[in-house]
Structure formats: structure tokens, C-alpha cells
Scaffold this motif. Structure first.
Motif, PDB file in Angstrom:
ATOM      1  N   ARG A  24     -15.223 -53.184  16.683  1.00  0.00           N
ATOM      2  CA  ARG A  24     -14.333 -54.350  16.641  1.00  0.00           C
ATOM      3  C   ARG A  24     -13.409 -54.299  15.424  1.00  0.00           C
ATOM      4  NH1 ARG A  24     -19.017 -57.249  18.115  1.00  0.00           N
ATOM      5  NH2 ARG A  24     -19.166 -58.303  16.094  1.00  0.00           N
ATOM      6  N   TYR A  25     -13.811 -53.587  14.392  1.00  0.00           N
ATOM      7  CA  TYR A  25     -12.985 -53.468  13.190  1.00  0.00           C
ATOM      8  C   TYR A  25     -12.286 -52.112  13.158  1.00  0.00           C
ATOM      9  CZ  TYR A  25     -14.886 -57.817  11.389  1.00  0.00           C
ATOM     10  OH  TYR A  25     -15.212 -59.143  11.228  1.00  0.00           O
ATOM     11  N   GLU A  28      -8.428 -48.711  11.827  1.00  0.00           N
ATOM     12  CA  GLU A  28      -7.169 -49.412  11.579  1.00  0.00           C
ATOM     13  C   GLU A  28      -7.380 -50.554  10.586  1.00  0.00           C
ATOM     14  OE1 GLU A  28      -3.790 -51.931  14.077  1.00  0.00           O
ATOM     15  OE2 GLU A  28      -5.122 -50.524  15.128  1.00  0.00           O
ATOM     16  N   TYR A  29      -8.459 -51.298  10.774  1.00  0.00           N
ATOM     17  CA  TYR A  29      -8.789 -52.380   9.837  1.00  0.00           C
ATOM     18  C   TYR A  29      -9.051 -51.816   8.449  1.00  0.00           C
ATOM     19  CZ  TYR A  29     -11.958 -55.586   7.394  1.00  0.00           C
ATOM     20  OH  TYR A  29     -12.571 -56.365   6.445  1.00  0.00           O
ATOM     21  N   ARG A  32      -5.878 -50.687   6.740  1.00  0.00           N
ATOM     22  CA  ARG A  32      -5.052 -51.826   6.313  1.00  0.00           C
ATOM     23  C   ARG A  32      -5.592 -52.432   5.030  1.00  0.00           C
ATOM     24  NH1 ARG A  32      -5.833 -57.030   7.056  1.00  0.00           N
ATOM     25  NH2 ARG A  32      -7.341 -56.742   8.744  1.00  0.00           N
ATOM     26  N   VAL A  33      -6.902 -52.586   4.945  1.00  0.00           N
ATOM     27  CA  VAL A  33      -7.520 -53.144   3.746  1.00  0.00           C
ATOM     28  C   VAL A  33      -7.206 -52.268   2.535  1.00  0.00           C
ATOM     29  CG1 VAL A  33      -9.728 -53.577   2.610  1.00  0.00           C
ATOM     30  CG2 VAL A  33      -9.353 -54.386   4.942  1.00  0.00           C
ATOM     31  N   THR A  40     -13.180 -55.262   2.149  1.00  0.00           N
ATOM     32  CA  THR A  40     -13.618 -55.435   3.534  1.00  0.00           C
ATOM     33  C   THR A  40     -14.459 -56.704   3.671  1.00  0.00           C
ATOM     34  OG1 THR A  40     -15.448 -53.920   3.004  1.00  0.00           O
ATOM     35  CG2 THR A  40     -13.541 -52.986   4.152  1.00  0.00           C
ATOM     36  N   GLU A  42     -14.127 -59.445   5.530  1.00  0.00           N
ATOM     37  CA  GLU A  42     -14.411 -59.952   6.867  1.00  0.00           C
ATOM     38  C   GLU A  42     -15.557 -59.179   7.518  1.00  0.00           C
ATOM     39  OE1 GLU A  42     -10.044 -60.398   5.874  1.00  0.00           O
ATOM     40  OE2 GLU A  42     -11.509 -58.753   5.884  1.00  0.00           O
ATOM     41  N   LEU A  43     -15.517 -57.865   7.406  1.00  0.00           N
ATOM     42  CA  LEU A  43     -16.585 -57.043   7.983  1.00  0.00           C
ATOM     43  C   LEU A  43     -17.896 -57.286   7.255  1.00  0.00           C
ATOM     44  CD1 LEU A  43     -17.717 -54.852   9.791  1.00  0.00           C
ATOM     45  CD2 LEU A  43     -16.720 -53.130   8.264  1.00  0.00           C
ATOM     46  N   CYS A  83     -15.243 -47.469   9.540  1.00  0.00           N
ATOM     47  CA  CYS A  83     -15.164 -48.557   8.562  1.00  0.00           C
ATOM     48  C   CYS A  83     -16.463 -48.670   7.766  1.00  0.00           C
ATOM     49  CB  CYS A  83     -14.836 -49.880   9.255  1.00  0.00           C
ATOM     50  SG  CYS A  83     -15.865 -50.244  10.704  1.00  0.00           S
TER      51      CYS A  83
END
Length: 387
Positions: A24-25, A28-29, A32-33, A40, A42-43, A83
Motif C-alpha cells: 500500500r505504500y 514511490e512513497y 517521495r519521503v 516515514t 505514516e507507515l 519501504c
């Protein structure tokens, strides 16, 4: 890539659930971070909510009641999704384990619930500028002053100090400055007077920053000491063995992610009649990378099982072997992935080039492969030392 021979049904379910979270992360996430100079968060928060961050910590303090077997699985799957959470190596694996095994009841109540639910983080400070991988040359000292402890020294390449509520500092009592290492571990809150930090500029794309620490007459209360000042190496390696196992998990996840990107490309990229993956010059190196990752994972799982079973000596040997094997496998997998993609392997679009530097970290930290070879040659093979 789960192994039904040594993984239970619960482990396989955990692996699948964490893999779904990572998907889900994804990369790409993560990219970006890094580009935003952020973290990170949110994760980390969602992993905490699902109970993954404290899966190795005791249930009575809010953890999952598992061990390093489960926590290494979490990190590996997040890494395989692109991630990884480096602070998993430091906060619950090293610091959480040390406090759970050796901390006072007050320390456990103060720190373990927060480490388990992600609301608190701890960094780990052992590496020093003049000691490198030789932890026996630690010069950070702790002296008694009435009922307090006073710490002086320097640390370098300490991860995540800026986002940690405290750092678990490894020092030695002042009377042990020379002679045999007599490590002591202290919880140093982030804003303690005399505890300074400065960032180290790194050629490394990661959300977690590296710091040099200075301890200038850092005064701590007696209850900052974790464990017994005379416990010696036992409580130090209670943290270092999980660190090596988790570094192996970090490297394995990275290698699996890179290999997965290469396989997707090799199956679909068509230059001649067949996809390039049909050619043995590319297929065989990818197959070799897969074999190396699988072999390294088996040693990591062995090390984690030995550690969770309380076999510190056996776990020490296996953890060093696992870290060595996983680092080599990750470097080879990333290199072959970049090579498989050719020019595309160097583009930001595919995001593999930055992993060349990241993969080498596992060869260097937290202990170099040469020091692991020293350990194995001396401890496992009984060969004489050259130093």
C-alpha cells in the motif's frame, strides 16, 4: 518466498499481512519521503496500529509476545515492498530487547509500551570515531558522582537521533578505560544538557539521518543505567545479536525488491524475438541472486530462532553469518538488477541506482564483513588472531 519447513502458519499469515501493508505504500512513497527530507511517519504509525512494531516485545508491556523471528519477518517484508523501516533495527530490536531483558520494572513500564505502539522511539549509540567496528575500544566513559552518573565521549553514525525520544548509549566505567571491555548501557533523553548532536552529510538516500554525538559531562540519575554495571558483555550482545539479524532482514528485503524489479523487466523487455529473460546471460545471474538470497534467509532464520530460544552463543555465530551472507546477497542482487535494466537501471523512474549505495551499507554496518570473518575464523574455526 515463505518457507513452510521452518515457518508456522501464523508466521506465513504475518508475512502476508505485512507484505500487503508494504504494498500500500511501496517504493514511490519511500522515494517521495526521501526527496522531501521527511520521515516515514505514516507507515510507522500504521505498522504500529497493526501491532507490527512491537511484535517482539512482551505482551504485559503492550507487545506481541513474539521474538526476533517475527520482527525480522516484518522488516524483510517491508523492505521487499520497497519501504523498509530502518528504525525497526534500532528501537524495538536493540533497545526494546535490552530493556525487556535487563531493565528495571520502572524502565520497562516507562519505555516498552511506547516502543511497542510506536509512540516512542529510541536510538542506539555504540560506534565511535576512533573505534570503528572494534567495540572493545569504546572510550565513552561513565563515572559515579554521588548518586548520579556522568558521561563523557563521542559517538558517530548514530541513526535517527533527531526522531528518538532517547538514545541507549554504550559506555564503560571510568576504571575500565584500559583493559577488558566493561560495557554499561544508559538511557540518555534527547534534551539532556551536554548531549549534543550534529548531522553527518551522507551520500545515501534514506529517511533516517546519521549523527555524530557528543557527551560533555552528561549527568544522569542512577536509574538511567540499564541492567547491572558488572554484567559485562552479556547485556551488550543482547542488543548486538538482534542488530545483526535485523540488518540481515533489511538486506534481504532490499535484495528481494531489486530482484523483483529485474524479473518484471526481464519478462517483458523485448529486444530480439524473445524477452531478454529468455537469454541465459541474464537468466542465470538472476537465478543465482535468488539462490543467494534464499540461502541467506535460512541462516537469518536460524539465528533468530537460536536467539529467541536463549542460545546467545549459538545466536552470535549465526547472526554474524546471516548478516554477512545477506549483505553479500543484497549487493549482488542490486548490482544484477541494475545491469539487467541497462540504462534504465540508472534512471530515477526505476529507482534502482540509489540502491547500489544503500546495499553496501549492509556490508559495512553495523560491523564490517572483515570483522565478521575475523569472528568466524577465531571463534568458529579456532584460528589464531593477528591482532
Amino acid at each position: 518466498m515463505s518457507n513452510p519447513v521452518i515457518e508456522t502458519e501464523e508466521h506465513r499469515a504475518l508475512r502476508e499481512a505485512v507484505a500487503a501493508l508494504g504494498k500500500r505504500y511501496g517504493r514511490e512513497y519511500f522515494a517521495r519521503v526521501v526527496a522531501e527530507g521527511a520521515h516515514t511517519d505514516e507507515l510507522w504509525a500504521e505498522a504500529a496500529k497493526l501491532g507490527y512494531l512491537g511484535v517482539n516485545l512482551p505482551e504485559e508491556y503492550g507487545g506481541g509476545g513474539g521474538g526476533i523471528v517475527e520482527l525480522s519477518l516484518v522488516l524483510e517484508e517491508l523492505g521487499a515492498a520497497g519501504c523498509p523501516l530502518l528504525m525497526l533495527v534500532v528501537s524495538p530490536a536493540i533497545c526494546g530487547t535490552v530493556i525487556a531483558r535487563f531493565g528495571t520494572e520502572e524502565q520497562k513500564r516507562a519505555w516498552l509500551p511506547g516502543l511497542a505502539d510506536g509512540s516512542r522511539k529510541m536510538a542506539f549509540g555504540i560506534t565511535e570515531p576512533d573505534a570503528g567496528s572494534n567495540s572493545h575500544r569504546i572510550t565513552t566513559t561513565a563515572r559515579r558522582d554521588g548518586g548520579d552518573w556522568v558521561l563523557n565521549g563521542r559517538k558517530v553514525f548514530i541513526s535517527g537521533v533527531d526522531i528518538a525520544d532517547a538514545t541507549l548509549i554504550v559506555g564503560r566505567t571510568e576504571d575500565a578505560r584500559t583493559g577488558r571491555l566493561k560495557p554499561c548501557l544508559f538511557i540518555v533523553p534527547r534534551d539532556t544538557p551536554g548531549f549534543g548532536r550534529s548531522p553527518i552529510a551522507m551520500e545515501l538516500a534514506a529517511p533516517e539521518k546519521q549523527f555524530e554525538l557528543t557527551l560533555d559531562e552528561v549527568r544522569l540519575p542512577a536509574e538511567a543505567l540499564v541492567g547491572d554495571e558488572d554484567a559485562g558483555l552479556l547485556q551488550l550482545f543482547a542488543g548486538l545479536n538482534p542488530e545483526r539479524i535485523m540488518t540481515a532482514a533489511f538486506a534481504l528485503g532490499m535484495g528481494r525488491y531489486a530482484l523483483g524489479r529485474a524479473l518484471d523487466y526481464a519478462r517483458t523487455r523485448q529486444v530480439w524475438k524473445e524477452p531478454i529473460g529468455a537469454h541465459q546471460a541474464l537468466a542465470h545471474p538472476l537465478a543465482q541472486a535468488h539462490i543467494e538470497l534464499e540461502l541467506a534467509r535460512l541462516m537469518m532464520q536460524k539465528a533468530a530462532h537460536l536467539y529467541d530460544a536463549g542460545d546467545d552463543m549459538g545466536a552470535g555465530e549465526a547472526a554474524n553469518m546471516a548478516k554477512y551472507a545477506a549483505a553479500e546477497a543484497a549487493v549482488h542482487a542490486v548490482d544484477q538488477a541494475v545491469h539487467t535494466l541497462g540504462g534504465n537501471g540508472l534512471t530515477q523512474e526505476y529507482g534502482l541506482a540509489s540502491m547500489v549505495t544503500a546495499a553496501r551499507v549492509a556490508r559495512i554496518a553495523p560491523v564490517s564483513r572483515e570483522m565478521i570473518l575475523n569472528f568466524i575464523s577465531h571463534q568458529s574455526l579456532g584460528l589464531p588472531k593477528s591482532y
